[in-house]
Design a protein around this motif. Structure first.
Motif, PDB file in Angstrom:
ATOM      1  N   GLY A 118       2.581  10.810  12.854  1.00 48.31           N
ATOM      2  CA  GLY A 118       3.921  10.391  13.246  1.00 48.31           C
ATOM      3  C   GLY A 118       4.032   8.931  13.625  1.00 48.31           C
ATOM      4  N   LYS A 119       2.893   8.240  13.682  1.00 45.16           N
ATOM      5  CA  LYS A 119       2.913   6.816  14.016  1.00 45.16           C
ATOM      6  C   LYS A 119       2.651   5.976  12.767  1.00 45.16           C
ATOM      7  CE  LYS A 119       1.417   7.503  18.797  1.00 45.16           C
ATOM      8  NZ  LYS A 119       0.313   7.291  19.775  1.00 45.16           N
ATOM      9  N   TYR A 120       2.960   4.696  12.887  1.00 42.04           N
ATOM     10  CA  TYR A 120       2.818   3.772  11.765  1.00 42.04           C
ATOM     11  C   TYR A 120       1.710   2.772  12.061  1.00 42.04           C
ATOM     12  CZ  TYR A 120       7.120   5.642   9.823  1.00 42.04           C
ATOM     13  OH  TYR A 120       8.066   6.477   9.276  1.00 42.04           O
ATOM     14  N   LEU A 121       0.810   2.594  11.098  1.00 36.40           N
ATOM     15  CA  LEU A 121      -0.298   1.658  11.241  1.00 36.40           C
ATOM     16  C   LEU A 121       0.015   0.396  10.440  1.00 36.40           C
ATOM     17  CD1 LEU A 121      -3.202   1.316  12.435  1.00 36.40           C
ATOM     18  CD2 LEU A 121      -4.044   2.023  10.182  1.00 36.40           C
ATOM     19  N   LEU A 122       0.046  -0.731  11.147  1.00 38.75           N
ATOM     20  CA  LEU A 122       0.373  -2.018  10.549  1.00 38.75           C
ATOM     21  C   LEU A 122      -0.820  -2.970  10.700  1.00 38.75           C
ATOM     22  CD1 LEU A 122       3.820  -2.625  12.364  1.00 38.75           C
ATOM     23  CD2 LEU A 122       3.375  -1.099  10.427  1.00 38.75           C
ATOM     24  N   ILE A 159      -4.528  -4.575   5.500  1.00 37.85           N
ATOM     25  CA  ILE A 159      -5.342  -3.386   5.735  1.00 37.85           C
ATOM     26  C   ILE A 159      -6.128  -3.136   4.450  1.00 37.85           C
ATOM     27  CG2 ILE A 159      -5.347  -0.941   6.378  1.00 37.85           C
ATOM     28  CD1 ILE A 159      -2.696  -1.384   7.804  1.00 37.85           C
ATOM     29  N   ARG A 160      -7.332  -3.713   4.404  1.00 38.78           N
ATOM     30  CA  ARG A 160      -8.197  -3.624   3.232  1.00 38.78           C
ATOM     31  C   ARG A 160      -9.623  -3.333   3.675  1.00 38.78           C
ATOM     32  NH1 ARG A 160      -6.416  -9.283   0.198  1.00 38.78           N
ATOM     33  NH2 ARG A 160      -4.377  -8.586  -0.615  1.00 38.78           N
ATOM     34  N   GLU A 161     -10.322  -2.541   2.888  1.00 42.94           N
ATOM     35  CA  GLU A 161     -11.730  -2.281   3.174  1.00 42.94           C
ATOM     36  C   GLU A 161     -12.513  -3.603   3.160  1.00 42.94           C
ATOM     37  OE1 GLU A 161     -13.101   0.691   0.448  1.00 42.94           O
ATOM     38  OE2 GLU A 161     -11.873   2.287   1.362  1.00 42.94           O
ATOM     39  N   GLY A 162     -13.334  -3.795   4.177  1.00 40.73           N
ATOM     40  CA  GLY A 162     -14.121  -5.009   4.299  1.00 40.73           C
ATOM     41  C   GLY A 162     -13.454  -6.098   5.107  1.00 40.73           C
ATOM     42  N   TYR A 163     -12.159  -5.967   5.346  1.00 43.66           N
ATOM     43  CA  TYR A 163     -11.436  -6.954   6.155  1.00 43.66           C
ATOM     44  C   TYR A 163     -11.650  -6.683   7.642  1.00 43.66           C
ATOM     45  CZ  TYR A 163      -8.769  -9.657   2.725  1.00 43.66           C
ATOM     46  OH  TYR A 163      -8.388 -10.544   1.743  1.00 43.66           O
ATOM     47  N   LYS A 164     -11.427  -7.699   8.443  1.00 46.18           N
ATOM     48  CA  LYS A 164     -11.484  -7.533   9.886  1.00 46.18           C
ATOM     49  C   LYS A 164     -10.461  -6.474  10.319  1.00 46.18           C
ATOM     50  CE  LYS A 164     -14.388 -10.972  10.978  1.00 46.18           C
ATOM     51  NZ  LYS A 164     -15.592 -10.860  11.825  1.00 46.18           N
ATOM     52  N   ALA A 165     -10.858  -5.642  11.276  1.00 39.25           N
ATOM     53  CA  ALA A 165      -9.986  -4.550  11.725  1.00 39.25           C
ATOM     54  C   ALA A 165      -9.033  -5.051  12.806  1.00 39.25           C
ATOM     55  CB  ALA A 165     -10.823  -3.389  12.230  1.00 39.25           C
ATOM     56  N   ASP A 166      -8.022  -5.798  12.366  1.00 37.26           N
ATOM     57  CA  ASP A 166      -6.896  -6.203  13.217  1.00 37.26           C
ATOM     58  C   ASP A 166      -5.750  -5.260  12.876  1.00 37.26           C
ATOM     59  OD1 ASP A 166      -8.418  -8.363  14.114  1.00 37.26           O
ATOM     60  OD2 ASP A 166      -7.580  -9.736  12.630  1.00 37.26           O
ATOM     61  N   LEU A 167      -5.500  -4.290  13.743  1.00 41.38           N
ATOM     62  CA  LEU A 167      -4.594  -3.195  13.417  1.00 41.38           C
ATOM     63  C   LEU A 167      -3.713  -2.846  14.612  1.00 41.38           C
ATOM     64  CD1 LEU A 167      -7.269  -0.938  11.675  1.00 41.38           C
ATOM     65  CD2 LEU A 167      -5.471  -2.224  10.501  1.00 41.38           C
ATOM     66  N   VAL A 168      -2.496  -2.398  14.302  1.00 41.28           N
ATOM     67  CA  VAL A 168      -1.540  -2.041  15.345  1.00 41.28           C
ATOM     68  C   VAL A 168      -0.906  -0.696  15.013  1.00 41.28           C
ATOM     69  CG1 VAL A 168       0.575  -2.715  16.542  1.00 41.28           C
ATOM     70  CG2 VAL A 168      -1.021  -4.475  15.791  1.00 41.28           C
ATOM     71  N   LEU A 169      -0.936   0.215  15.960  1.00 43.02           N
ATOM     72  CA  LEU A 169      -0.214   1.485  15.834  1.00 43.02           C
ATOM     73  C   LEU A 169       1.092   1.392  16.602  1.00 43.02           C
ATOM     74  CD1 LEU A 169      -2.734   4.469  16.235  1.00 43.02           C
ATOM     75  CD2 LEU A 169      -1.141   4.096  14.338  1.00 43.02           C
ATOM     76  N   VAL A 170       2.185   1.762  15.947  1.00 44.32           N
ATOM     77  CA  VAL A 170       3.487   1.749  16.614  1.00 44.32           C
ATOM     78  C   VAL A 170       4.152   3.107  16.510  1.00 44.32           C
ATOM     79  CG1 VAL A 170       3.846  -0.728  16.251  1.00 44.32           C
ATOM     80  CG2 VAL A 170       4.705   0.884  14.553  1.00 44.32           C
ATOM     81  N   ASN A 222      -4.330  10.346  10.010  1.00 41.95           N
ATOM     82  CA  ASN A 222      -2.962  10.773   9.683  1.00 41.95           C
ATOM     83  C   ASN A 222      -1.893   9.748  10.036  1.00 41.95           C
ATOM     84  OD1 ASN A 222      -3.876  13.380   8.774  1.00 41.95           O
ATOM     85  ND2 ASN A 222      -4.140  13.925  10.947  1.00 41.95           N
ATOM     86  N   ALA A 223      -2.225   8.467   9.933  1.00 38.27           N
ATOM     87  CA  ALA A 223      -1.233   7.421  10.188  1.00 38.27           C
ATOM     88  C   ALA A 223      -0.393   7.176   8.940  1.00 38.27           C
ATOM     89  CB  ALA A 223      -1.929   6.134  10.597  1.00 38.27           C
ATOM     90  N   THR A 224       0.849   6.764   9.128  1.00 36.48           N
ATOM     91  CA  THR A 224       1.634   6.232   8.019  1.00 36.48           C
ATOM     92  C   THR A 224       1.293   4.755   7.911  1.00 36.48           C
ATOM     93  OG1 THR A 224       3.420   7.821   8.390  1.00 36.48           O
ATOM     94  CG2 THR A 224       3.940   5.888   7.064  1.00 36.48           C
TER      95      THR A 224
END
Length: 444
Positions: A48-52, A373-384, A8-10
C-alpha cells in the motif's frame, strides 16, 4: 552486513509503476523483482506504500560555517532525510564564503562528520578567484556557483570580464543565481523615495522584479551559448524566463538547464497579504500567472529539476520590517510533501515528481550511481504513504530555525522510511544516526 528487504511496494521509477520487492545489501540495491525471499534480511512490509528514489536537492543553504545561529549541517540534513531528501548540494555563501579550495575542503570535512544525508558542496566564484575555481575537481564537486545578482552573503559577480573568464574556462557545471543588480537597486530607490521605510512585503516582487530576473537570465544564456558553457540556472521565478530553455532535445544533450523551486510553484503574490516576510525569497514569489507557467514549463521539459533553495533564518530575523528581514526560508522537510500534494490535486503525476526530484538531477549533474531504483545503484530510497495526512506546525518542524512557510498546511502524504546509501536513517518519526551520509561522486 546490513540487509533489508522491502516487500510489496508500489515502485515508481523511470516512468513506470509496478508492485515488487527490493533487496538492499550494505549501501546498494542488490535485487529488484516481483518477489524476493531472503531470510537473512530485515523485512519491511510496504504493501500500500510507494517506493521512490531518494530526492536530490541541488540547492540548499545549510549556513555552516559562520551562520549556525540560523541552521547547521547536522539539523538541516536530518530535516531533509525526514522529508525524503537523501542527497543535497550546498551553496558557498557561508561565512567565510567558500572561495578557496581549502575552505571547500573544510566544508566537506564538516559534511562527513555531521550529515545524515549524502552531500556535495559548490565551489564559489567571486570577482577575483578564477585561478582557485579552476582547481576544482569535477569528479567529486557538484559545480561552481555564480551569484549574478547579490543574495544572502556578499558574492556578487558583476565584472563582465570575470564572467567571460568563468563561462569560458570552467569545464564543469556552473550554477547561477540570476537577478540584475542595477535593476533591483533602481527599483528599490524608487520605492524608498515613494514609501520611505514603509515598504511592505507585497512590494518585494516589484522591487526584485520579473524584468531584473529576465535581464540576468537571458545574459547568462547568451554567455553560455557564446562559450558552450554547461550552465544550470537556479530558481526560475517568471513565466518569461521559461522560454529561454529548450524541450526539443534530451536532458543528457542539453548544455543549458533550469531549476524550479517549490515556493515558486506553491505561492504567488496574493499570499504576501497573509504570509508577509515568511515567503520573502530572492528571486521573489511573483504572480499567479508566473506560478502556473513555471509548473507548465516543468511538465513540458523546459525546466528540468525541482529543488528547494532551503535557506533558513531565525524567527526574530523574519519578524523584522521588510527592509530589515532577510530573504529565504526552510523547505527541505516538506518539499516532497508539497510535490505529492500537487499530485493529489491532479497537477503532476508521481512519475513526473520522481523524474524532476531524482532522475533528472542525477542526469543533469552526472551523479554516479544515484537517482534511480536500479540494481547496483546506491540504495537511496523513500517509502511514502499517500493516504496518511498531517499538519505542519512549529512543534513538528525539524529545521533549527523552528518555523516553516507551510505552517497550518495539511498534507495528504507522509514519508515513513528513508534509506541513505543503504542505511535506514529514518523510520516512522525516529532517526538512526549510527551512520552518516556519503560524499557524492560525479561521472565527469
Amino acid at each position: 552486513m546490513s540487509k533489508f528487504l522491502i516487500k510489496n511496494a508500489t515502485i515508481v521509477n523511470e516512468g513506470k509503476q509496478f508492485v515488487g520487492d527490493v533487496l538492499i545489501e550494505n549501501d546498494r540495491i542488490a535485487k529488484i523483482a516481483t518477489s524476493i525471499q531472503d531470510s537473512s534480511a530485515v523485512e519491511i512490509n510496504a504493501e500500500g506504500k510507494y517506493l521512490l528514489p531518494g530526492c536530490i536537492d541541488d540547492q540548499v543553504h545549510f549556513r555552516e560555517p559562520g551562520l549556525t545561529h540560523k541552521a547547521e549541517i547536522y539539523t538541516e540534513a536530518k530535516a531533509a532525510v525526514a522529508g525524503g531528501i537523501t542527497s543535497f548540494m550546498e551553496m558557498p555563501n557561508t561565512v567565510p564564503n567558500t572561495l578557496t579550495q581549502e575552505l571547500l575542503a573544510e566544508k566537506y570535512a564538516l559534511g562527513a562528520q555531521k550529515s545524515l544525508a549524502n552531500y556535495s558542496f559548490y565551489m564559489g566564484a567571486g570577482n577575483d578567484n578564477l585561478e582557485e575555481v579552476l582547481k576544482t575537481n569535477p569528479k567529486d564537486v557538484c559545480g561552481v556557483k555564480v551569484f549574478m545578482g547579490s543574495s544572502t552573503g556578499n558574492m556578487l559577480v558583476d565584472n563582465e570580464k570575470t564572467l567571460n573568464g568563468i563561462f569560458g574556462e570552467v569545464p564543469m557545471l556552473i550554477a547561477t543565481h540570476c537577478e540584475d543588480e542595477a535593476t533591483i537597486k533602481h527599483n528599490l530607490a524608487v520605492f524608498k523615495e515613494r514609501y520611505g521605510d514603509h515598504i511592505t512585503p507585497e512590494m518585494h516582487p516589484m522591487i526584485r522584479s520579473a524584468e531584473a530576473c529576465y535581464i540576468s537570465s537571458s545574459f547568462a544564456v547568451d554567455l553560455a551559448k557564446r562559450h558552450n558553457t554547461r550552465l544550470h540556472i537556479l530558481h526560475i521565478s517568471t513565466g518569461k524566463e521559461t522560454n529561454l530553455f529548450r524541450n526539443d532535445i534530451s536532458l543528457a544533450e542539453k548544455r543549458i538547464t533550469a531549476e524550479a523551486c517549490i515556493h515558486h510553484m506553491w505561492f504567488n503574490d496574493k499570499d504576501y497579504a497573509t504570509k508577509g516576510n515568511w515567503i520573502k525569497w530572492n528571486p521573489a514569489v511573483k504572480t499567479e500567472t508566473d506560478q502556473n507557467q513555471i509548473l507548465q514549463a516543468l511538465l513540458d521539459g523546459r525546466i528540468d529539476v525541482v529543488a528547494t533553495d532551503h535557506a533558513p533564518h531565525t524567527i526574530q530575523e523574519k519578524e523584522q520590517t521588510y527592509l530589515s528581514a532577510p530573504s529565504g526560508g526552510p523547505l527541505v522537510q516538506h518539499a516532497l510533501n508539497a510535490m505529492l500534494e500537487l499530485y493529489h490535486q491532479g497537477k503532476i503525476t508521481l512519475e513526473q515528481v520522481v523524474e524532476k526530484m531524482a532522475h533528472n538531477v542525477a542526469v543533469c549533474f552526472q551523479i554516479a550511481d544515484r537517482g534511480f531504483i536500479r540494481e547496483g545503484y546506491k540504495a537511496d530510497l523513500v517509502l511514502v504513504d499517500l493516504n496518511k495526512d498531517f499538519t505542519v506546525e512549529r512543534s513538528n518542524v525539524l529545521s533549527k530555525c523552528g518555523w516553516s512557510p507551510f505552517e497550518g498546511q495539511r498534507f495528504n502524504s507522509i514519508v515513513t522510511h528513508t534509506f541513505v546509501s543503504g542505511h535506514l536513517a529514518y523510520e516512522n518519526g525516529t532517526f538512526n544516526e549510527s551512520k552518516k551520509g556519503e560524499r557524492m561522486l560525479f561521472n565527469r
